[in-house]
Scaffold this active site. Structure first.
Site, short mmCIF file in Angstrom:
data_model
loop_
_atom_site.label_atom_id
_atom_site.label_comp_id
_atom_site.label_asym_id
_atom_site.label_seq_id
_atom_site.Cartn_x
_atom_site.Cartn_y
_atom_site.Cartn_z
N GLU B 75 36.81 53.10 76.49
CA GLU B 75 37.46 53.47 75.22
C GLU B 75 36.47 53.62 74.07
O GLU B 75 36.60 54.51 73.24
CB GLU B 75 38.56 52.46 74.86
CG GLU B 75 39.84 52.60 75.68
CD GLU B 75 39.73 52.01 77.08
OE1 GLU B 75 38.75 51.29 77.35
OE2 GLU B 75 40.62 52.28 77.91
N GLN B 97 45.17 55.64 77.25
CA GLN B 97 46.17 55.75 78.31
C GLN B 97 47.42 54.92 77.98
O GLN B 97 48.54 55.37 78.19
CB GLN B 97 45.57 55.31 79.63
CG GLN B 97 46.43 55.68 80.79
CD GLN B 97 45.64 55.73 82.08
OE1 GLN B 97 45.39 54.70 82.68
NE2 GLN B 97 45.22 56.90 82.49
N ASP B 100 47.69 49.94 73.99
CA ASP B 100 47.14 48.58 74.05
C ASP B 100 45.60 48.61 74.15
O ASP B 100 44.93 47.73 73.62
CB ASP B 100 47.68 47.85 75.28
CG ASP B 100 49.19 47.90 75.36
OD1 ASP B 100 49.80 46.83 75.34
OD2 ASP B 100 49.76 49.01 75.44
N PHE B 101 45.07 49.62 74.83
CA PHE B 101 43.64 49.67 75.08
C PHE B 101 42.83 50.14 73.87
O PHE B 101 41.61 50.14 73.89
CB PHE B 101 43.34 50.56 76.30
CG PHE B 101 44.04 50.09 77.53
CD1 PHE B 101 43.73 48.85 78.08
CD2 PHE B 101 45.04 50.83 78.13
CE1 PHE B 101 44.39 48.37 79.20
CE2 PHE B 101 45.71 50.37 79.24
CZ PHE B 101 45.39 49.14 79.78
N ILE B 102 43.52 50.50 72.82
CA ILE B 102 42.81 50.96 71.63
C ILE B 102 41.93 49.85 71.06
O ILE B 102 40.89 50.11 70.47
CB ILE B 102 43.82 51.47 70.56
CG1 ILE B 102 43.10 52.31 69.50
CG2 ILE B 102 44.59 50.33 69.92
CD1 ILE B 102 44.04 53.00 68.53
N HIS B 142 50.90 46.36 78.25
CA HIS B 142 51.32 47.76 78.26
C HIS B 142 52.52 47.99 77.35
O HIS B 142 53.30 48.90 77.55
CB HIS B 142 51.67 48.21 79.69
CG HIS B 142 50.49 48.36 80.59
ND1 HIS B 142 49.79 47.29 81.05
CD2 HIS B 142 49.87 49.46 81.09
CE1 HIS B 142 48.80 47.71 81.82
NE2 HIS B 142 48.82 49.02 81.85
#
Lengths: 417, 339
Positions: B75, B97, B100-102, B142
């Site tokens: 990321e 995707q 949350d992964f930001i 998620h």
């Protein structure tokens, strides 16, 4: 040293390298004076003894190429064309400085003319950013190389890995200079990285690397030039480890008493400017008169530049407000310089495979340069065919798998328990 | 609107096609890439696979490998590279995707991208978008609503739409904006919400809230999936003679204070509903704005209906308890209306 230095450069190139190293050092000496006079607002970082790296690498680039210097790369800024006054004013938080006092040190850039990206204090962040510039410029059809620097300490960051890995998958025209100056603040390189050569990290990304004596400016230049040419030719990113030593502390406040005396003595005897002067003198490229001329030139230039900087005001307090957003075209025009037909990237022509994709599914180059197999081990077929009794078929081929044996041994140990 | 399990229809009725929220996002990207060759898409599995939720389906086939870039799971590299691309005049869209992964790219976003214009005059016209929010049993990693980490960061713009019309129009506006824009897509809405979008090119202005339902007794401020929940509650309130004005914030940064203040000065009561957790949620910021600028107009306390101050739990029973719903909004609004 003389041997590596004897590759043919023009007289002017030899002298340029000397001039920029001297300018680099003189600018920093001036800033130490300003610091002692309390005219520098924040910290002051030094590249004493590392000038050959900033200068030699950046000198290998062309005007159109992009750089993102780190804190000890004032020499790169100077080679790229930044006037010394900008560097003085940045450190003094002046209103006429490139950031108008909103940031200090070498934290400034110039997107439009000099192609410089500003660093931030968080190490490693520039690696994906410069990868993006390399990919983006390539997309526009521009033939440019992006270069940035990182230290031995900065090479421990996660974003170093993410950035270099992404650059490698994209075969980005990107050159990363890893300045191994043996110290990350007070932490010696061995406690940062358990490797003899940090250039070995390139193997993990399937890219090529060089190791160069960072105190030998001609060697640095020649290495960087070759790397830039290869990156530009589409060979993908290249990592150069330049071995050197940070002669002063992390910043002015740090006396660096943690550095062993013998280590300091060893490197002080290998000062890059003194070494290069010896070479130039021996090669009859520089004599006492020539040296004196440069002394004078630097003195005149930097006195004027410092005076300009000192006379610039601090920013008005209310300048702290505003400027958070770009307000649109009146503020900045976002303009791409296309150097290829736009039709190539717009439908229907755009669905083409780019030349830099790695051929073959799941393949890549092993560290020996040979294409890696798609499957691991020598007998992929056996792994794909289920055997009659439902257990994996035995592979009779030799060489499989030391690992598999080890694994089954440990499994059986477990069972016995 | 129908309940959480049905497909609702909402949006500007302008004679266009009925499309899902998801399709609106896909269309926005498709049309922007068609319109402007400097627009690219980058992210994990956005190319061959068409995105984990298929928001980029067909883009690779149309625009090719140079404009639809499948990246490694990195990321920070995605955001960093997008930033670099923007410096040479491109307008990349980055897909997380799951949103949350930001936070894996938190440093790149908050320190590098967001500060560039203020510090060194370097605008970064990039869009960071991805599926967010709960209610789909995605579990703690998620289902997040991490918008407020970024609303606290000067230099960013933060959008969180609730209808297909807005999603398309705001995403287009985000792509054309010269600043880094975070675009949250509530995944509960992806296929459940349908709405009309015009056939012609249009944008929705960033930084403008929208009154979804007029009312005089109290103001309900909300956004994203909770906007629909709030409308549902407002319908139930109307049955009891309480007319709630429901405002869709749409953009959280910069916040449309004017629309909020105008409504509260009229209704004198304010309820904020968000799916984000309570502490540090936008409701607290709105409360402060109302106390500063509309204190004399308030006839009751500012009331918050939000998620619990916990991670998003996985089990359906727990998640349902964790999330706000129309019933909770209805109860809180009824209580507030009594002041």
């Amino acid at each position: 040293m003389a041997k590596e230095m004897s590759r043919e450069l023009t007289r002017q190139q030899y002298l340029d390298l000397y001039y920029y190293m001297r300018l680099n050092r003189a600018v920093e000496e001036n800033m130490v004076k300003l610091f002692r006079q309390n005219k520098i607002v924040g910290g002051l970082y030094s590249s004493l003894g590392q000038e050959a790296i900033s200068v030699g690498t950046c000198y290998a680039l062309e005007k159109k190429d992009w750089i993102a210097p780190m804190i000890r790369n004032i020499g790169a800024l100077l080679v790229k064309g930044v006037p010394p006054r900008d560097i003085f004013m940045q450190h003094m938080a002046k209103y006429d400085s490139p950031t108008k006092g909103r940031d200090g040190t070498s934290h400034f850039g110039d997107l439009d003319n000099l192609h410089i990206v500003s660093p931030i204090s968080m190490l490693g962040d520039l690696i994906p950013v410069m990868t993006g510039i390399a990919i983006g410029a390539r997309y526009l059809g521009q033939k440019v190389v992006a270069m940035t620097w990182i230290g031995d300490g900065g090479s421990s960051t996660g974003v170093f890995h993410e950035g270099l890995n992404f650059a490698a998958t994209q075969k980005a025209p990107f050159v990363l200079i890893l300045e191994n100056n043996l110290w990350a603040y007070s932490t010696p390189v061995r406690r940062q990285v358990p490797l003899e050569n940090l250039a070995d990290r390139a193997k993990a990304y399937g890219i090529d690397s060089y190791i160069v004596d960072g105190n030998n400016v001609v060697a640095v230049y020649n290495t960087a030039r070759e790397a830039v040419e290869r990156a530009s030719a589409g060979e993908g990113p290249i990592l150069i480890e330049a071995k050197t030593f940070r002669r002063l502390g992390h910043a002015q406040h740090d006396p660096a008493e943690y550095v062993p005396k013998e280590m300091r003595a060893y490197w002080e005897a290998r000062d890059p400017i003194a070494l290069y002067e010896k070479f130039l003198t021996a090669e009859k490229l520089l004599d006492a008169a020539g040296k004196k001329e440069i002394d004078k030139k630097l003195d005149t230039l930097l006195t004027a530049e410092r005076e300009f900087a000192e006379n610039s005001p601090l920013p008005p307090p209310e300048f702290a407000e505003g400027g958070i957003y770009c307000t649109g075209d009146d503020c900045h025009k976002i303009r791409a310089k296309w150097e290829r037909p736009i039709a190539e990237v717009t439908p229907p022509k755009s669905s083409v495979t780019p030349v830099w994709t790695v051929p073959g599914f799941g393949s890549g180059k092993g560290s020996g340069g040979a294409a890696a197999p798609i499957h691991f081990g020598d007998a992929p077929a056996a792994m794909e065919k289920p055997s009659e009794n439902g257990r994996p078929a035995k592979t009779a081929t030799k060489g499989t798998p030391k690992k598999a044996k080890a694994m089954s041994a440990s499994a059986s140990r477990k069972t016995r328990r | 609107m129908a309940g959480r399990n049905g497909t609702a229809t909402i949006g500007a009725a302008t004679g266009g096609a009925q499309i899902t929220f998801l399709e609106a996002i896909r269309q926005a990207m498709f049309e922007e890439m068609e319109r402007d060759p400097t627009v690219l898409l980058m992210g994990e599995d956005v190319g061959v696979y068409g995105g984990a939720f298929k928001t980029s389906e067909g883009l690779l086939e149309r625009f090719g490998w140079e404009r639809v870039i499948d990246t490694p799971i990195s990321e920070s590299a995605i955001i960093g590279a997008a930033c670099g691309m923007s410096y040479v005049g491109l307008r990349p869209i980055c897909e997380m995707q799951f949103i949350d992964f930001i936070v894996c790219a938190f440093n790149q976003i908050t320190n590098f991208v967001a500060k560039g214009h203020y510090l060194w005059n370097a605008p970064a016209p990039i869009v960071i978008r991805g599926p967010s929010g709960g209610g789909v049993h995605g579990g703690p990693f998620h289902s997040a609503n991490p918008e407020m980490y970024f609303v606290h960061t000067p230099g960013l713009k933060v959008i969180y739409p609730s209808t297909p019309y807005d999603a398309k129009g705001l995403l287009k506006a985000a792509v054309r904006d010269n600043n880094p824009v975070l675009f949250f897509e509530h995944k509960f809405l992806y296929r459940r919400i349908k709405g009309e979008v015009p056939a012609d090119d249009y944008t929705v202005p960033i930084g403008k809230a929208e009154v979804r339902r007029e009312g005089k007794h109290l103001t309900i401020l909300s956004y994203a999936a909770m906007m629909h929940t709030s409308l549902e509650a407002a319908d139930a309130l109307a049955q009891e003679g309480i007319e709630a004005e429901v405002i869709d914030l749409r953009t959280l940064l910069p916040l449309d204070e004017e629309t909020i203040l105008n409504s509260v000065k009229n209704t004198n009561k304010c309820l904020v509903v968000h799916e984000d957790t309570k502490t540090g949620g936008i409701a607290g910021e709105i409360a402060a704005i109302l106390f500063e600028k509309a204190f004399q107009d308030l006839d009751g306390p500012l009331v918050r209906v939000t998620a619990l101050d916990t991670p998003v739990p996985y089990a359906p029973t727990l998640e349902e308890y964790f999330l706000p719903n129309a019933k909770k909004v209805f109860a809180a609004a009824k209580e507030l209306a009594r002041y």
